[in-house]
Design a protein around this motif. Sequence first.
Motif, PDB file in Angstrom:
ATOM      1  N   ASP A  98      -4.086   2.892  10.243  1.00 26.45           N
ATOM      2  CA  ASP A  98      -5.395   2.249  10.063  1.00 26.45           C
ATOM      3  C   ASP A  98      -5.266   0.718  10.071  1.00 26.45           C
ATOM      4  O   ASP A  98      -6.176   0.010   9.673  1.00 26.45           O
ATOM      5  N   GLU A 122      -3.597  -1.185   8.197  1.00 23.35           N
ATOM      6  CA  GLU A 122      -3.325  -1.783   6.889  1.00 23.35           C
ATOM      7  C   GLU A 122      -1.831  -2.097   6.782  1.00 23.35           C
ATOM      8  O   GLU A 122      -0.986  -1.273   7.146  1.00 23.35           O
ATOM      9  N   THR A 166       2.910  -1.564   9.263  1.00 24.95           N
ATOM     10  CA  THR A 166       1.508  -1.180   9.153  1.00 24.95           C
ATOM     11  C   THR A 166       1.388   0.327   9.331  1.00 24.95           C
ATOM     12  O   THR A 166       2.239   0.966   9.934  1.00 24.95           O
ATOM     13  N   LYS A 216       0.858  -1.193   0.000  1.00 25.54           N
ATOM     14  CA  LYS A 216       0.000   0.000   0.000  1.00 25.54           C
ATOM     15  C   LYS A 216       0.890   1.237   0.000  1.00 25.54           C
ATOM     16  O   LYS A 216       2.008   1.210   0.509  1.00 25.54           O
TER      17      LYS A 216
END
Length: 141
Positions: free
Chosen positions: A122, A124, A119, A90
């Motif tokens: 959030d 993710e 991470t 991401k």
Amino acid sequence: MIKEENTTPQRIVSHMMQHDAFSQWLGIEVLEVREGYSKIRMTLRDDMLNGFGIIHGGIAFSLADSAFAFACNNRNNLSVALDTSINFTKSTMPGQVLTAEATEEHNGRSTGLYQVRITRNDDEVVALFKGVCFRTGKALV
């Protein structure tokens, strides 16, 4: 051979941070340390952007590399990176907080294998890092 002395993973990582100008520049905060493990975090800043307007991949790599270093050195056996790789999952933006958690998969006499999960705030996953270290047998502190 590593000299025997009264050291703890926390003291060793604290020593490393005091002498690590780059991790200080990144704004890394050490959250947790124990043998073969570290958890750190940092807040992403505007001066970390790449030409696409997202955080440069080298920033996430550097965060993971610091977590890896803290995990593989905290037994006071000076260890250096032998091989590393990262997969980005991401993108990240300024203002987000990244957390890197390094876990030991193998603790050998001359090498160690570590996984680092990064991470954002959030929860993710933004990147997965793998590192192999070489253990020199020399004391760090």
